[in-house]
Design an enzyme around this catalytic site. Structure first.
Site, PDB file in Angstrom:
ATOM      1  N   CYS A 116     -13.103 -52.342  10.327  1.00 13.87           N
ATOM      2  CA  CYS A 116     -13.153 -53.362   9.289  1.00 13.87           C
ATOM      3  C   CYS A 116     -11.894 -54.219   9.366  1.00 13.87           C
ATOM      4  CB  CYS A 116     -13.241 -52.682   7.929  1.00 13.87           C
ATOM      5  SG  CYS A 116     -13.317 -53.800   6.531  1.00 13.87           S
ATOM      6  N   GLU A 160     -21.402 -54.569   4.648  1.00 15.59           N
ATOM      7  CA  GLU A 160     -21.082 -55.731   3.812  1.00 15.59           C
ATOM      8  C   GLU A 160     -21.565 -55.554   2.374  1.00 15.59           C
ATOM      9  OE1 GLU A 160     -18.874 -57.528   5.076  1.00 15.59           O
ATOM     10  OE2 GLU A 160     -19.207 -56.765   7.095  1.00 15.59           O
TER      11      GLU A 160
END
EC number: 3.5.1.88
Length: 186
Positions: A116, A160
């Site tokens: 990430c 997400e």
């Protein structure tokens, strides 16, 4: 009425005449990353600008396949995804942005390594559904869509959606044994 998103081509907010600006990505432990984003009005001009900024920022970030509003400091349920060209990709819907997305069906859970931009030094093994049905709304048009996907794109969507709920992939790992220092290639 929700229509199934069947690859309407690369959906970008440039088609609506809104150029995106590259925004800085916030990193943990920034507080916005741990808070659930608010639902948005997808037809609001600010949301359309946010969508454009997400796409622009994602496109200039090497290896980035998705970016959520909290990652650029905005506590909203909006994210962009594009897994085109990624070697793990099976199903590809191109570039798209969804608002207020909800998982309505998830099956075949499998582990996989995730990283990430908001946790730049670590990766981790996370168990996610490998087949997914997601309902959301397209920014600008306000059109509801149902996205059916699998494999790597399904993983990216779940990652997400988690950001929009105030969760990082580190919240999903089985424990410290499933977290790794990110390899740096020079």
């Amino acid at each position: 009425m929700t229509v199934e998103y069947a690859g309407l081509g690369d959906w970008t907010v440039e088609a609506l005449g809104e150029p995106g600006q590259v925004r800085p990505v916030v990193t943990a432990p920034h507080p916005v990353l741990g808070q659930a984003g608010v639902e948005v009005d997808p037809t609001d001009a600010e949301v359309v600008r946010l969508a454009a900024d997400l796409v622009a920022t994602m496109r200039v970030s090497p290896g980035c396949v998705g970016l959520a509003a909290p990652q650029i400091g905005v506590g909203a349920q909006v994210f962009a995804v594009d897994v085109t060209g990624h070697p793990k990709t099976v199903t590809v819907h191109g570039t798209f942005v969804l608002c207020n997305a909800r998982i309505v069906e998830a099956t075949r859970s499998r582990p996989g390594r995730e990283g990430c931009m908001s946790v730049p030094d670590l990766t981790g093994d996370v168990k996610r559904a490998s087949r997914l049905v997601v309902d959301g709304v397209l920014p600008g048009t306000g059109a509801p869509v149902r996205l059916v996907t699998d494999g790597f794109e399904a993983r990216a969507l779940q990652h997400e959606i988690d950001h929009c709920a105030g969760l990082l992939f580190l919240d999903r790992v089985a424990g410290a044994h499933a977290v790794y220092q990110r390899k740096v290639y020079l």
